[in-house]
Scaffold this motif. Structure first.
Motif, PDB file in Angstrom:
ATOM      1  N   VAL A 216      46.579  33.908  37.158  1.00 22.36           N
ATOM      2  CA  VAL A 216      47.263  33.295  38.325  1.00 22.36           C
ATOM      3  C   VAL A 216      46.553  31.745  38.633  1.00 22.36           C
ATOM      4  N   ASN A 217      45.493  31.603  38.413  1.00 25.55           N
ATOM      5  CA  ASN A 217      44.853  30.295  38.509  1.00 25.55           C
ATOM      6  C   ASN A 217      45.383  29.384  37.659  1.00 25.55           C
ATOM      7  N   GLU A 218      46.007  29.722  36.556  1.00 25.55           N
ATOM      8  CA  GLU A 218      46.816  28.701  35.684  1.00 25.55           C
ATOM      9  C   GLU A 218      48.080  28.240  36.414  1.00 25.55           C
ATOM     10  N   HIS A 219      48.567  28.914  37.133  1.00 24.47           N
ATOM     11  CA  HIS A 219      49.815  28.510  38.048  1.00 24.47           C
ATOM     12  C   HIS A 219      49.360  27.864  39.560  1.00 24.47           C
ATOM     13  N   GLY A 220      48.292  27.507  39.710  1.00 25.39           N
ATOM     14  CA  GLY A 220      47.866  27.069  40.951  1.00 25.39           C
ATOM     15  C   GLY A 220      47.819  28.038  42.059  1.00 25.39           C
ATOM     16  N   LEU A 221      47.548  29.335  41.648  1.00 26.88           N
ATOM     17  CA  LEU A 221      47.708  30.426  42.704  1.00 26.88           C
ATOM     18  C   LEU A 221      46.117  31.152  42.801  1.00 26.88           C
ATOM     19  N   TYR A 222      46.083  32.313  43.467  1.00 29.50           N
ATOM     20  CA  TYR A 222      45.013  32.647  43.660  1.00 29.50           C
ATOM     21  C   TYR A 222      45.171  34.280  44.257  1.00 29.50           C
ATOM     22  N   TYR A 223      44.437  35.063  43.541  1.00 34.70           N
ATOM     23  CA  TYR A 223      44.543  36.717  43.731  1.00 34.70           C
ATOM     24  C   TYR A 223      43.093  36.965  44.524  1.00 34.70           C
ATOM     25  N   PRO A 224      42.827  36.935  46.024  1.00 35.20           N
ATOM     26  CA  PRO A 224      41.545  37.020  46.489  1.00 35.20           C
ATOM     27  C   PRO A 224      40.566  38.338  45.930  1.00 35.20           C
ATOM     28  N   PRO A 225      41.221  39.383  46.158  1.00 38.35           N
ATOM     29  CA  PRO A 225      40.041  40.417  46.001  1.00 38.35           C
ATOM     30  C   PRO A 225      39.255  40.314  44.796  1.00 38.35           C
ATOM     31  N   ASP A 226      37.928  40.548  45.047  1.00 40.33           N
ATOM     32  CA  ASP A 226      37.221  40.251  43.836  1.00 40.33           C
ATOM     33  C   ASP A 226      36.005  41.079  43.994  1.00 40.33           C
ATOM     34  N   PRO A 227      36.155  42.286  43.681  1.00 37.86           N
ATOM     35  CA  PRO A 227      35.000  43.422  43.722  1.00 37.86           C
ATOM     36  C   PRO A 227      33.863  42.804  42.821  1.00 37.86           C
ATOM     37  N   SER A 228      32.795  43.113  43.165  1.00 38.65           N
ATOM     38  CA  SER A 228      31.456  42.809  42.306  1.00 38.65           C
ATOM     39  C   SER A 228      31.551  43.055  40.484  1.00 38.65           C
ATOM     40  N   SER A 229      32.345  43.938  40.444  1.00 39.92           N
ATOM     41  CA  SER A 229      32.483  44.546  39.148  1.00 39.92           C
ATOM     42  C   SER A 229      34.140  44.082  38.380  1.00 39.92           C
ATOM     43  N   TRP A 230      34.466  42.712  39.004  1.00 38.53           N
ATOM     44  CA  TRP A 230      35.849  42.186  38.955  1.00 38.53           C
ATOM     45  C   TRP A 230      36.030  41.844  37.326  1.00 38.53           C
ATOM     46  N   GLU A 231      34.812  41.836  36.627  1.00 36.82           N
ATOM     47  CA  GLU A 231      35.089  41.549  35.044  1.00 36.82           C
ATOM     48  C   GLU A 231      35.403  42.813  34.374  1.00 36.82           C
ATOM     49  N   GLN A 232      35.315  43.932  34.935  1.00 40.45           N
ATOM     50  CA  GLN A 232      35.342  45.163  34.405  1.00 40.45           C
ATOM     51  C   GLN A 232      36.268  45.902  35.081  1.00 40.45           C
ATOM     52  N   CYS A 233      36.544  45.966  36.305  1.00 40.73           N
ATOM     53  CA  CYS A 233      37.391  46.864  37.076  1.00 40.73           C
ATOM     54  C   CYS A 233      38.782  46.491  36.965  1.00 40.73           C
ATOM     55  N   SER A 234      39.652  47.607  37.143  1.00 39.97           N
ATOM     56  CA  SER A 234      41.027  47.415  36.874  1.00 39.97           C
ATOM     57  C   SER A 234      41.892  47.396  38.103  1.00 39.97           C
ATOM     58  N   ILE A 235      43.044  46.667  38.128  1.00 45.43           N
ATOM     59  CA  ILE A 235      43.774  46.660  39.432  1.00 45.43           C
ATOM     60  C   ILE A 235      44.187  48.110  40.022  1.00 45.43           C
ATOM     61  N   GLY A 236      44.516  48.865  39.031  1.00 47.47           N
ATOM     62  CA  GLY A 236      44.889  50.298  39.225  1.00 47.47           C
ATOM     63  C   GLY A 236      43.620  50.948  40.152  1.00 47.47           C
ATOM     64  N   GLY A 237      42.597  50.990  39.686  1.00 47.27           N
ATOM     65  CA  GLY A 237      41.397  51.433  40.234  1.00 47.27           C
ATOM     66  C   GLY A 237      41.075  50.777  41.696  1.00 47.27           C
ATOM     67  N   ASN A 238      41.293  49.414  41.649  1.00 46.82           N
ATOM     68  CA  ASN A 238      41.002  48.796  42.946  1.00 46.82           C
ATOM     69  C   ASN A 238      42.123  49.039  43.926  1.00 46.82           C
ATOM     70  N   ILE A 239      43.239  49.524  43.710  1.00 39.41           N
ATOM     71  CA  ILE A 239      44.208  50.030  44.510  1.00 39.41           C
ATOM     72  C   ILE A 239      43.956  51.704  44.920  1.00 39.41           C
ATOM     73  N   GLY A 240      43.512  52.318  43.806  1.00 38.22           N
ATOM     74  CA  GLY A 240      43.124  53.628  44.292  1.00 38.22           C
ATOM     75  C   GLY A 240      42.038  53.676  45.381  1.00 38.22           C
ATOM     76  N   THR A 241      40.944  52.764  45.267  1.00 36.81           N
ATOM     77  CA  THR A 241      39.980  53.051  46.097  1.00 36.81           C
ATOM     78  C   THR A 241      39.871  51.923  47.222  1.00 36.81           C
ATOM     79  N   ALA A 242      40.963  51.062  47.166  1.00 37.71           N
ATOM     80  CA  ALA A 242      41.082  50.052  48.141  1.00 37.71           C
ATOM     81  C   ALA A 242      40.101  49.202  48.256  1.00 37.71           C
TER      82      ALA A 242
END
Length: 454
Positions: free
Chosen positions: A120-146
């Motif tokens: 999304v950065n390539e489109h000048g946009l930003y997805y803010p949620p950034d867990p410490s494991s952001w290089e490994q964690c998945s969006i589905g897991g992020n949603i599951g655990t909020a």
């Protein structure tokens, strides 16, 4: 027809794993002290239709299903139960759409957080949620655990960015919730209900996520304090004065010394707390100067503002190294996730230090100070039964302290197996009864992630 044969009727062979040596590697996430069973089978679907087939099969045969993302969680929410079907969504990893006009992204659950952020950065946009494991964690897991992250103080948590979901229910039906529009209040907010439900209500197979314009590059400062009380007083003053930092993090003495020991960061031994603040505003230097003055007034012994992005990265390096450094202290760690009102943050840190002394343990605390979310990390020798017992008891004492201070047992890691006893204490009997009733509506057979939450 048995489970495997039924699954093969609607899945390609490579999507079904039955070798015990392989399926055993899917048994648990990254949490300590959480039991995990032996799965009967692991399935890795690539399409919504395949997930529907899996859930219809599980319902017909009454087989428990444990949904999994990248298994970076810290509460045991993705742990297998004996004889279960592990439903791993890592192969559903497509970014379906990025829409700069509507400022949304449509993604499958297996998309890695960092991959989406860069796309999304390539489109000048930003997805803010950034867990410490952001290089490994998945969006589905992020949603599951909020999930949350370092930027929550300004931008909020995952729940605030999920506009709509496609969900496969326990019986295989497909439910669409929410919207693609900027506004929408039609009916009950089922989307928000699924965020943080840890796979206990349905299987997320697609998500519509809100995006923001990409902010300017942030600048950071580091402030050293002679006490945690002084650092927490600075946090309260920063927030009370209306500042909106993009990051406001705190490290206690134990964390600072662990990082010093590992990386020779050169922080003075007299530093009892380190406060890190950053701004991504149009004039970050002015904001840093104002916050630096507040830190000095609160008792900071030194305030070091960065002038460039590279200097900011150097200042923030200590915070990024905290968990790795604490893992060097002992053979195992337990990471707590208690969130308290900002006004009680000093009491939380001082209370945790007292708990560490009570049990004779090393407990380092780093915190998303701007939103009161603390991460006490209990360091212990997993091979020592007595030390392991004390570690678990100290963990419970920390959660009790958080509730006593008007907080919650989890700010972003979820409940899973690790904290389900404490969830009941936080919600109370009426709350538990109603939440169990909601689960019964969506999962009447109780096959979705059994043994989690309640």
């Amino acid at each position: 027809m048995d489970l495997i044969a039924r699954l093969r009727a609607g899945l390609p062979g490579e999507a079904i794993l039955t070798d015990p040596d392989i399926t055993g590697s899917y048994a648990n996430d990254m949490a300590s002290f959480c039991e995990a069973g032996t799965p009967a089978v692991v399935v890795l679907p690539r399409t919504v239709e395949q997930v529907q087939h899996i859930m219809r099969t599980a319902t017909e045969l009454r087989v428990p299903v444990v949904p999994q993302g990248a298994r970076t969680g810290l509460s045991g929410a993705a742990n297998a139960s004996d004889g279960c079907l592990v439903l791993s969504l890592v192969k559903m990893d497509r970014i379906i759409e990025i829409n700069p006009v509507d400022r949304i992204a449509v993604v499958e659950p297996g998309v890695i957080n960092a991959v989406l952020s860069r796309a999304v950065n390539e489109h000048g946009l930003y997805y803010p949620p950034d867990p410490s494991s952001w290089e490994q964690c998945s969006i589905g897991g992020n949603i599951g655990t909020a999930s949350g992250g370092l930027c929550c103080v300004k931008y909020g948590v995952t729940a605030e960015y999920v506009l709509g979901l496609d969900i496969v229910l326990a019986d295989g039906r497909l439910l669409t919730t929410g919207r693609r529009t900027a506004k929408g209040v039609a009916g009950y907010d089922l989307t928000r209900l699924f965020v943080g439900s840890e796979g206990s209500l349905g299987i997320v197979v697609r998500a519509v996520l809100a995006l923001k314009p990409e902010p300017p590059q942030q600048l950071a400062l580091a402030a050293e304090f002679p006490s945690t009380a002084a650092a927490c007083a600075a946090v309260c003053e920063i927030m009370a004065r209306g500042h909106a930092p993009s990051l406001l993090e705190l490290m206690d003495r134990t964390s600072i010394r662990a990082v010093n020991d590992m990386a020779q960061m050169g922080l003075p031994d007299s530093t009892e707390a380190l406060l890190l603040a950053a701004f991504d505003t149009p004039e970050p230097a002015a904001d840093l100067a104002a916050v630096g003055a507040l830190c000095t007034a609160a008792g900071a012994t030194e305030v070091v503002p960065a002038e460039t992005a590279a200097e900011s990265d150097l200042l923030l390096q200590a915070r990024r190294l905290t968990l790795t450094a604490l893992e060097q202290v002992k053979s195992a760690t337990m990471i707590d996730d208690v969130c308290v009102p900002r006004s009680r943050l000093a009491e939380m840190l001082d209370g945790t230090a007292a708990i560490a002394e009570k049990y004779g343990l090393t407990i380092g605390v780093c915190a998303h100070a701007g939103d009161g979310n603390t991460h006490p990390t209990v360091c212990f020798d997993a091979a020592d039964p007595d030390e392991s017992r004390r570690a678990r008891e100290s963990f419970d004492d920390i959660m009790a302290l958080g509730l006593q201070l008007g907080g919650t047992i989890t700010g972003e890691h979820g409940v899973g197996v690790l904290k389900k006893e404490w969830l009941a204490r936080e919600l109370g009997p009426v709350g538990v009864e109603l939440q169990r009733g909601i689960k019964d509506v969506f999962d009447p057979l109780g096959i979705l992630n059994p043994g989690k939450l309640f």
